[in-house]
Enzyme design. Structure first.
Site, PDB file in Angstrom:
ATOM      1  CE  LYS A 156      -1.693   1.536   3.994  1.00 25.95           C
ATOM      2  NZ  LYS A 156      -1.281   2.913   4.344  1.00 25.95           N
ATOM      3  CG  ASN A 157       2.322   2.640   3.511  1.00 23.30           C
ATOM      4  OD1 ASN A 157       1.161   2.981   3.227  1.00 23.30           O
ATOM      5  ND2 ASN A 157       2.710   2.380   4.736  1.00 23.30           N
ATOM      6  NE  ARG A 215      -7.197   4.216   5.593  1.00 21.67           N
ATOM      7  CZ  ARG A 215      -6.629   5.326   6.030  1.00 21.67           C
ATOM      8  NH1 ARG A 215      -6.937   5.764   7.235  1.00 21.67           N
ATOM      9  NH2 ARG A 215      -5.750   5.981   5.299  1.00 21.67           N
ATOM     10  CB  CYS A 251      -4.677  10.480  11.626  1.00 26.66           C
ATOM     11  SG  CYS A 251      -3.279   9.431  11.968  1.00 26.66           S
ATOM     12  NE  ARG A 275       0.573  10.277  10.138  1.00 27.98           N
ATOM     13  CZ  ARG A 275       0.160   9.248   9.388  1.00 27.98           C
ATOM     14  NH1 ARG A 275      -0.983   8.672   9.665  1.00 27.98           N
ATOM     15  NH2 ARG A 275       0.881   8.797   8.396  1.00 27.98           N
ATOM     16  CG  ASP A 299       3.491   1.473   9.469  1.00 31.03           C
ATOM     17  OD1 ASP A 299       3.690   1.746   8.274  1.00 31.03           O
ATOM     18  OD2 ASP A 299       3.177   2.324  10.323  1.00 31.03           O
TER      19      ASP A 299
HETATM   20  C1  EPZ Z   1       4.306   6.928   6.241  1.00 31.47           C
HETATM   21  O1  EPZ Z   1       3.534   7.983   6.811  1.00 31.47           O
HETATM   22  C2  EPZ Z   1       3.380   5.712   6.169  1.00 31.47           C
HETATM   23  N1  EPZ Z   1       2.228   6.038   5.340  1.00 31.47           N
HETATM   24  C3  EPZ Z   1       2.920   5.338   7.566  1.00 31.47           C
HETATM   25  O2  EPZ Z   1       2.149   4.143   7.484  1.00 31.47           O
HETATM   26  C4  EPZ Z   1       4.133   5.043   8.425  1.00 31.47           C
HETATM   27  O3  EPZ Z   1       3.727   4.803   9.744  1.00 31.47           O
HETATM   28  C5  EPZ Z   1       5.095   6.255   8.410  1.00 31.47           C
HETATM   29  O4  EPZ Z   1       5.438   6.601   7.061  1.00 31.47           O
HETATM   30  C6  EPZ Z   1       6.389   5.971   9.155  1.00 31.47           C
HETATM   31  O5  EPZ Z   1       7.010   4.838   8.661  1.00 31.47           O
HETATM   32  C7  EPZ Z   1       2.372   5.979   3.987  1.00 31.47           C
HETATM   33  O6  EPZ Z   1       3.417   5.706   3.430  1.00 31.47           O
HETATM   34  C8  EPZ Z   1       1.151   6.298   3.184  1.00 31.47           C
HETATM   35  P1  EPZ Z   1       6.403  10.326   8.202  1.00 31.47           P
HETATM   36  P2  EPZ Z   1       4.066   9.496   6.778  1.00 31.47           P
HETATM   37  O7  EPZ Z   1       6.261  11.591   7.439  1.00 31.47           O
HETATM   38  O8  EPZ Z   1       4.785   9.744   5.512  1.00 31.47           O
HETATM   39  C9  EPZ Z   1       6.687  13.679  11.634  1.00 31.47           C
HETATM   40  C10 EPZ Z   1       0.317   2.725   7.812  1.00 31.47           C
HETATM   41  O9  EPZ Z   1      -0.039   2.143   8.847  1.00 31.47           O
HETATM   42  N2  EPZ Z   1       6.581  14.684  10.542  1.00 31.47           N
HETATM   43  O10 EPZ Z   1       7.592   9.490   7.950  1.00 31.47           O
HETATM   44  O11 EPZ Z   1       2.921  10.367   7.115  1.00 31.47           O
HETATM   45  C11 EPZ Z   1       5.401  12.857  11.793  1.00 31.47           C
HETATM   46  O12 EPZ Z   1       4.440  13.535  12.558  1.00 31.47           O
HETATM   47  C12 EPZ Z   1       0.771   4.188   7.875  1.00 31.47           C
HETATM   48  O13 EPZ Z   1       0.358   2.179   6.701  1.00 31.47           O
HETATM   49  C13 EPZ Z   1       6.613  16.023  10.847  1.00 31.47           C
HETATM   50  O14 EPZ Z   1       6.712  16.411  12.010  1.00 31.47           O
HETATM   51  O15 EPZ Z   1       5.076   9.450   8.015  1.00 31.47           O
HETATM   52  C14 EPZ Z   1       5.917  11.584  12.446  1.00 31.47           C
HETATM   53  O16 EPZ Z   1       6.022  11.777  13.816  1.00 31.47           O
HETATM   54  C15 EPZ Z   1       0.503   4.819   9.196  1.00 31.47           C
HETATM   55  N3  EPZ Z   1       6.514  16.923   9.836  1.00 31.47           N
HETATM   56  C16 EPZ Z   1       7.290  11.425  11.802  1.00 31.47           C
HETATM   57  O17 EPZ Z   1       7.670  12.703  11.291  1.00 31.47           O
HETATM   58  C17 EPZ Z   1       6.389  16.539   8.519  1.00 31.47           C
HETATM   59  O18 EPZ Z   1       6.285  17.399   7.622  1.00 31.47           O
HETATM   60  C18 EPZ Z   1       7.351  10.405  10.662  1.00 31.47           C
HETATM   61  O19 EPZ Z   1       6.301  10.688   9.763  1.00 31.47           O
HETATM   62  C19 EPZ Z   1       6.370  15.172   8.220  1.00 31.47           C
HETATM   63  C20 EPZ Z   1       6.469  14.256   9.249  1.00 31.47           C
END
Ligand code: EPZ
Length: 418
Positions: A22-23, A397, A117, A122, A305
């Site tokens: 998915k990701n 999902r 969420c 996030r 995850d």
């Molecule tokens: C991706 O989310 C995945 N989703 C998530 O999977 C996964 O948990 C996550 O990466 C971490 O591995 C998809 O790929 C669609 P991040 P993403 O940006 O990109 C902070 C699932 O279960 N952050 O790497 O949204 C953020 O809040 C889902 O399939 C900022 O502060 O995750 C978090 O604490 C859930 N500012 C951390 O970084 C930003 O601009 C990592 O988030 C961006 C992120």
């Protein structure tokens, strides 16, 4: 709302094939916005988030067509709309991955802010700061972010933290920028490497995907491509954890062991037997489980995850497991539901202490997010009696045909339409 009814305890045994990730699929779908040529994506999982992204792309003027099990996408000509509306974005945060490609190719994008969420606030500040570093004019108003640029300009940007979505959005923006972009402190997930593979097939010039520093030399335009999405390491890892915690014997086909290193190491630590042969991963849970600590971290660390699913296993392990969640600030919502089934867990800050082994008993429980629901499914398989899991729309999902796959491994799972 549909729910699962699961009879336990069950010993999972047999072979199961990993679906497409998915990701990896979500950014690959967004990448079609970067070209007017057709992009054909194979092994997209039949899960709700893919349908939502497809609807968003169609809303943005992309022509989509199912061709022999793959999806053909064509974002030709000037679209009638550069907006990702709140109605779609609120159901799936990954819609924000349309921002980079839209502003890069069309010079304009208006995307609803995703909002928080279940697992955390996030924010997308890194996505916006990165696009601004490439010369985009960013404007926030009315719950939307508006980005404008005649043409993005290559530059250097360092992420404050490795962000998967931020790295993907900036990579997709930079491939059409004028000049060279260097991104530092990037996320290194296999899904990012897969996106880079697709972009290179489309004619992009990218180096270093999968490492902390990615260099992108912008092109005036990109072409079409055909691409097969990588297997889903999180879906696959869920079934392997299920094997270990039910005293089972499961062979996962079509997965990349290299993408699951931290999990396979941990399964070895808790006493499961892990064998790799012919591209398949076999896990046997034939020893009593031992407690092992886990700390989640960006790849190549232990994936956040799989944290919830691992916690289900830890409830059955001999000793105290410390599970530290370092990526998301609110990702322990499965704890009270596991406690309803008899688990003993206490949480202090971002550390959960799981005291085991505790026999689990079937109970009515509530899913709160995608991975928490997978955790409850695993717990229900190991529990004695019947468990009813409500709100499994969370599962739909991201898990393709989960009840069928579990039944093929010997589980008694019934979907009850709501
Ligand atoms: C991706 O989310 C995945 N989703 C998530 O999977 C996964 O948990 C996550 O990466 C971490 O591995 C998809 O790929 C669609 P991040 P993403 O940006 O990109 C902070 C699932 O279960 N952050 O790497 O949204 C953020 O809040 C889902 O399939 C900022 O502060 O995750 C978090 O604490 C859930 N500012 C951390 O970084 C930003 O601009 C990592 O988030 C961006 C992120």
């Amino acid at each position: 709302m549909d729910r699962f009814r699961i009879q336990g305890p069950t010993r999972l045994a047999g072979r199961v094939r990993a679906s497409g990730a998915k990701n990896a699929s979500l950014p690959a779908l967004a990448a079609c916005l970067l070209t007017s040529e057709p992009v054909i994506l194979g092994r997209l999982p039949a899960v709700r988030d893919i349908l939502t992204m497809r609807r968003l792309l169609e809303h943005l003027g992309v022509i989509t067509e199912d061709v022999g099990g793959a999806l053909r996408l064509e974002a030709r000509g000037k679209a009638h709309d550069d907006e990702a509306p709140y109605e779609l974005v609120k159901t799936m945060r990954a819609s924000v991955l349309s921002l980079g490609p839209l502003v890069a190719r069309r010079g304009h994008a208006r995307v609803s802010l995703p909002g928080g969420c279940a697992i955390g606030v996030r924010p997308i500040d890194q996505h916006l700061a990165g696009l601004a570093a490439l010369g985009a004019d960013i404007h926030l108003e009315g719950g939307y972010v508006e980005a404008r640029a005649d043409r993005l300009a290559g530059g250097r940007f360092r992420f404050d933290m490795p962000t998967v979505g931020g790295t993907e959005n900036l990579m997709m923006a930079a491939v059409l920028a004028r000049g060279t972009t260097v991104l530092d402190n990037c996320a290194r997930e296999p899904e990012i490497v897969d996106l880079a593979r697709l972009l290179v097939k489309m004619g992009a010039d990218i180096e270093g995907a999968g490492s902390p520093t990615v260099t992108i030399r912008g092109a005036d335009e990109l072409g079409g491509a055909e691409h097969e999405i990588i297997p889903d390491r999180i879906e696959g890892g869920t079934y392997l954890i299920g094997a270990a915690m039910t005293g089972g014997d499961v062979t996962l086909e079509g997965a990349c062991p290299g993408d699951l290193g931290p999990l396979l190491d941990t399964l070895g630590e808790v006493g499961a037997t892990v064998d790799l042969a012919d591209g398949a991963i076999r896990v046997r849970g034939d020893e009593p489980l031992r407690a092992a600590d886990v700390e989640t971290a960006p790849h190549p660390g232990f994936p956040t995850d799989l944290q919830a699913q691992y916690m289900a296993l830890a409830t059955l392990a001999e000793g105290t497991s410390h599970i530290q969640e370092t990526v998301f600030e609110n990702r322990f919502q499965h704890v009270p539901e596991l406690a309803r089934m008899g688990a003993v867990i206490d949480v202090t800050g971002n550390v959960a202490r799981v005291y085991g082994p505790t026999p689990l008993s079937g109970s009515p429980v509530m899913a709160t997010d995608l991975r928490a629901s997978a955790c409850l499914v695993l717990a229900a398989l190991a529990a004695s009696g019947e468990t009813e899991i409500q709100r499994i729309y969370h599962l739909d999902r991201g898990y393709e045909r989960m009840e069928e796959k579990l039944r093929s491994l010997g589980a008694q799972v019934e979907r009850v339409a709501g």
